[in-house]
Design an enzyme around this catalytic site. Structure first.
Site, PDB file in Angstrom:
ATOM      1  N   CYS A   1       0.853  -1.189   0.000  1.00 38.84           N
ATOM      2  CA  CYS A   1       0.000   0.000   0.000  1.00 38.84           C
ATOM      3  C   CYS A   1       0.890   1.241   0.000  1.00 38.84           C
ATOM      4  CB  CYS A   1      -0.909   0.000   1.232  1.00 38.84           C
ATOM      5  SG  CYS A   1      -1.999   1.430   1.296  1.00 38.84           S
TER       6      CYS A   1
ATOM      7  N   CYS B   1       0.567   5.020   6.878  1.00 38.95           N
ATOM      8  CA  CYS B   1      -0.045   4.843   8.201  1.00 38.95           C
ATOM      9  C   CYS B   1       0.965   4.137   9.133  1.00 38.95           C
ATOM     10  CB  CYS B   1      -1.318   4.026   8.068  1.00 38.95           C
ATOM     11  SG  CYS B   1      -2.405   4.669   6.780  1.00 38.95           S
TER      12      CYS B   1
ATOM     13  N   CYS C   1       0.661   0.372  10.329  1.00 36.64           N
ATOM     14  CA  CYS C   1       0.155  -0.679   9.433  1.00 36.64           C
ATOM     15  C   CYS C   1       1.223  -1.594   8.841  1.00 36.64           C
ATOM     16  CB  CYS C   1      -0.650  -0.036   8.307  1.00 36.64           C
ATOM     17  SG  CYS C   1      -1.529  -1.260   7.315  1.00 36.64           S
TER      18      CYS C   1
ATOM     19  N   CYS D   1     -16.287  -8.608   6.150  1.00 39.08           N
ATOM     20  CA  CYS D   1     -15.660  -7.323   5.821  1.00 39.08           C
ATOM     21  C   CYS D   1     -14.441  -7.584   4.948  1.00 39.08           C
ATOM     22  CB  CYS D   1     -15.264  -6.605   7.106  1.00 39.08           C
ATOM     23  SG  CYS D   1     -14.456  -5.032   6.766  1.00 39.08           S
TER      24      CYS D   1
ATOM     25  N   CYS E   1     -19.481  -5.847   3.960  1.00 37.73           N
ATOM     26  CA  CYS E   1     -18.793  -4.593   4.273  1.00 37.73           C
ATOM     27  C   CYS E   1     -17.495  -4.572   3.477  1.00 37.73           C
ATOM     28  CB  CYS E   1     -18.491  -4.564   5.773  1.00 37.73           C
ATOM     29  SG  CYS E   1     -17.489  -3.147   6.295  1.00 37.73           S
TER      30      CYS E   1
ATOM     31  N   CYS F   1     -19.315   2.577   8.873  1.00 34.58           N
ATOM     32  CA  CYS F   1     -18.539   1.941   9.937  1.00 34.58           C
ATOM     33  C   CYS F   1     -17.293   2.799  10.092  1.00 34.58           C
ATOM     34  CB  CYS F   1     -18.168   0.511   9.529  1.00 34.58           C
ATOM     35  SG  CYS F   1     -17.031  -0.281  10.686  1.00 34.58           S
TER      36      CYS F   1
ATOM     37  N   ARG G   1     -17.830  -2.004  18.165  1.00 41.20           N
ATOM     38  CA  ARG G   1     -17.063  -3.241  17.936  1.00 41.20           C
ATOM     39  C   ARG G   1     -15.725  -3.232  18.653  1.00 41.20           C
ATOM     40  NH1 ARG G   1     -17.323  -3.476  12.579  1.00 41.20           N
ATOM     41  NH2 ARG G   1     -19.398  -4.236  12.958  1.00 41.20           N
TER      42      ARG G   1
HETATM   43  N1  SAM Z   1      -6.652   0.563   3.342  1.00 47.65           N
HETATM   44  C1  SAM Z   1      -7.911   0.825   3.917  1.00 47.65           C
HETATM   45  C2  SAM Z   1      -7.920   1.998   4.844  1.00 47.65           C
HETATM   46  O1  SAM Z   1      -6.901   2.326   5.406  1.00 47.65           O
HETATM   47  O2  SAM Z   1      -8.993   2.592   4.983  1.00 47.65           O
HETATM   48  C3  SAM Z   1      -8.522  -0.360   4.622  1.00 47.65           C
HETATM   49  C4  SAM Z   1      -7.732  -1.286   5.526  1.00 47.65           C
HETATM   50  S1  SAM Z   1      -7.058  -0.616   7.035  1.00 47.65           S
HETATM   51  C5  SAM Z   1      -6.056  -1.979   7.496  1.00 47.65           C
HETATM   52  C6  SAM Z   1      -8.428  -0.543   8.164  1.00 47.65           C
HETATM   53  C7  SAM Z   1      -8.179  -0.050   9.574  1.00 47.65           C
HETATM   54  O3  SAM Z   1      -7.559  -1.046  10.347  1.00 47.65           O
HETATM   55  C8  SAM Z   1      -7.313   1.165   9.795  1.00 47.65           C
HETATM   56  O4  SAM Z   1      -7.979   2.367   9.571  1.00 47.65           O
HETATM   57  C9  SAM Z   1      -6.928   1.025  11.245  1.00 47.65           C
HETATM   58  O5  SAM Z   1      -7.869   1.694  12.062  1.00 47.65           O
HETATM   59  C10 SAM Z   1      -6.981  -0.481  11.496  1.00 47.65           C
HETATM   60  N2  SAM Z   1      -5.644  -1.036  11.685  1.00 47.65           N
HETATM   61  C11 SAM Z   1      -4.715  -1.240  10.747  1.00 47.65           C
HETATM   62  N3  SAM Z   1      -3.575  -1.749  11.265  1.00 47.65           N
HETATM   63  C12 SAM Z   1      -3.778  -1.867  12.588  1.00 47.65           C
HETATM   64  C13 SAM Z   1      -2.971  -2.318  13.691  1.00 47.65           C
HETATM   65  N4  SAM Z   1      -1.719  -2.723  13.514  1.00 47.65           N
HETATM   66  N5  SAM Z   1      -3.514  -2.323  14.920  1.00 47.65           N
HETATM   67  C14 SAM Z   1      -4.781  -1.904  15.101  1.00 47.65           C
HETATM   68  N6  SAM Z   1      -5.589  -1.458  14.115  1.00 47.65           N
HETATM   69  C15 SAM Z   1      -5.101  -1.429  12.871  1.00 47.65           C
HETATM   70  C1  DTB Z   2     -11.267  -1.963  11.761  1.00 41.67           C
HETATM   71  O1  DTB Z   2     -11.563  -0.929  12.391  1.00 41.67           O
HETATM   72  N1  DTB Z   2     -10.481  -2.920  12.205  1.00 41.67           N
HETATM   73  C2  DTB Z   2     -10.318  -3.972  11.220  1.00 41.67           C
HETATM   74  C3  DTB Z   2     -11.297  -3.536  10.106  1.00 41.67           C
HETATM   75  N2  DTB Z   2     -11.727  -2.245  10.562  1.00 41.67           N
HETATM   76  C4  DTB Z   2     -10.857  -3.492   8.710  1.00 41.67           C
HETATM   77  C5  DTB Z   2      -8.905  -4.155  10.789  1.00 41.67           C
HETATM   78  C6  DTB Z   2      -7.968  -4.442  11.958  1.00 41.67           C
HETATM   79  C7  DTB Z   2      -6.635  -4.683  11.377  1.00 41.67           C
HETATM   80  C8  DTB Z   2      -5.649  -5.107  12.420  1.00 41.67           C
HETATM   81  C9  DTB Z   2      -4.280  -5.274  11.883  1.00 41.67           C
HETATM   82  C10 DTB Z   2      -4.110  -6.354  10.880  1.00 41.67           C
HETATM   83  O2  DTB Z   2      -4.591  -7.506  11.068  1.00 41.67           O
HETATM   84  O3  DTB Z   2      -3.426  -6.103   9.880  1.00 41.67           O
HETATM   85 FE1  SF4 Z   3      -2.756   1.294   3.455  1.00 44.37          FE
HETATM   86 FE2  SF4 Z   3      -2.625   0.185   5.877  1.00 44.37          FE
HETATM   87 FE3  SF4 Z   3      -2.990   2.797   5.656  1.00 44.37          FE
HETATM   88 FE4  SF4 Z   3      -5.002   1.124   4.928  1.00 44.37          FE
HETATM   89  S1  SF4 Z   3      -4.149   1.399   6.973  1.00 44.37           S
HETATM   90  S2  SF4 Z   3      -4.258   2.930   3.789  1.00 44.37           S
HETATM   91  S3  SF4 Z   3      -3.780  -0.610   4.106  1.00 44.37           S
HETATM   92  S4  SF4 Z   3      -1.152   1.651   4.979  1.00 44.37           S
END
Ligand code: SAM
Ligand code: DTB
Ligand code: SF4
Length: 325
Positions: free
Chosen positions: A53, A57, A60, A97, A129, A189, A261
């Protein structure tokens, strides 16, 4: 009881700062007015496109900027996703989702494939979702027409703290996508993460932003940071479970008919800690041994917890029936 969208920051602060047992008691009372307690929705995540990606973030595993050792996976085939959906449904899940590691949706063959997945999962009778990054009005409408029930797009933290966590898109970009989703008639959501190094004020501000939207999000995920090695937040100390409980309870009081959630971070919580989260008004979880890329409690572990706490799963689309008197 009238739903309120005019909460002041001071009111939210006062709720959040209530001594925690009193706060949980108040939230539990609100929860009971609108939902059958002891009922929890089971949702399943599937990462339909993983890694590489372009966003930065800091939390992530999927950002191309950090060396996290994650295996990149191109967009799945529709059939693979349908298999996942079937297995999730058989295991009692009522919402699927689908997450893609995209900055935004592009109008191409991949998006057409996602629309097909949405149709297929919707036809199975699951709440479908997606979380695909930023959207335009037209893309949101296409998703709605394909039968999308909910779109996940988190604000993550307060407007003030946001640019310490993400620099490649703005808070206003996030709000704009949420608005597109709302206008297309898809349920929203939208939630955040704790444990990013933010202050109590940032959590209060996030909840204030969510609770003063013209319409409350139908679903508010509260994630506890899962620290990922190689990311800027990889060495962050574990989030405080009391902050998680306070977030859930405050969200429940501010947005009484919303599904709250208990999302990422469950793997690090004991059953007793999760029980307090349910008491505080959480009524949805992700099940299955994987979130998007990180581990989650197994079905067996969750089954045992449900038995022990006397919880029962919620049926699909049931939250539409949340009572507002
Ligand atoms: N790329 C899309 C976005 O950022 O909207 C969708 C996927 S992203 C992984 C969805 C959400 O997962 C993020 O906004 C964040 O709140 C949560 N998330 C991602 N990585 C995480 C982590 N390591 N621990 C907790 N929550 C996480
Ligand atoms: C949200 O708020 N939490 C979920 C879902 N929306 C997409 C994602 C959590 C991701 C946790 C880190 C991972 O497994 O990569
Ligand atoms: Fe990309 Fe992760 Fe950020 Fe979603 S949360 S936009 S997958 S870097």
């Amino acid at each position: 009881m009238q739903l309120r969208n005019d909460w002041t920051l001071e009111e939210v602060y006062q709720i959040y700062e209530t001594p925690v047992l009193e706060l949980v008691y108040k939230a539990a009372a609100v929860h009971r007015q609108h939902f059958q307690t002891g009922r929890v929705q089971l949702c399943t995540l599937v990462s339909i496109k993983t890694g590489a990606c372009t966003e930065d973030c800091s939390y992530c595993s999927q950002s191309i900027r950090y060396q996290t050792g994650l295996k990149v996976h191109a967009l799945m085939k529709k059939e693979e996703v349908m298999d996942y959906a079937k297995r999730a449904k058989d295991a009692g899940s009522t919402r699927l989702c689908m997450g893609a590691a995209w900055r935004e949706v592009r109008d191409n063959k991949d998006f057409d494939r996602v629309l097909e997945m949405v149709k297929g999962v919707n036809d199975m009778g699951l709440e479908v979702c997606c979380t695909l990054g930023m959207l335009t009005d037209e893309q949101a409408q296409k998703l709605a027409d394909a039968g999308l029930y909910a779109y996940n797009h988190n604000l993550d933290t307060s407007r003030e703290y946001y640019d310490k966590i993400i620099t490649t898109r703005t808070y206003d970009d996030r709000l704009k996508t949420i608005d597109c989703v709302r206008k297309a008639g898809i349920t929203v959501c939208c939630g955040g993460i704790i444990g990013l190094g933010e202050k109590h004020e940032d959590r209060v501000q996030l909840l204030h932003t969510l609770a003063t939207m013209p319409q409350h999000p139908e679903s508010v995920p509260i994630n506890g940071l899962v620290p990922i090695k190689g990311t800027p937040l990889g060495n962050q100390s574990p989030f405080d479970v009391w902050d998680m409980i306070k977030m859930i309870a405050t969200a429940r009081i501010l947005m009484p008919t919303t599904m709250v959630r208990l999302s990422a971070g469950r793997q690090s919580l004991s059953i007793a800690e999760q029980a307090l989260c349910f008491l505080a008004g959480a009524n949805s979880i992700f099940t299955g041994d994987k979130l998007l890329t990180t581990p989650n409690p197994t079905f067996d572990e969750d089954n045992e917890m449900f038995k022990l706490l006397g919880l029962t799963p919620i049926a699909p689309f049931e939250q539409k029936e949340a009572v507002v008197e």
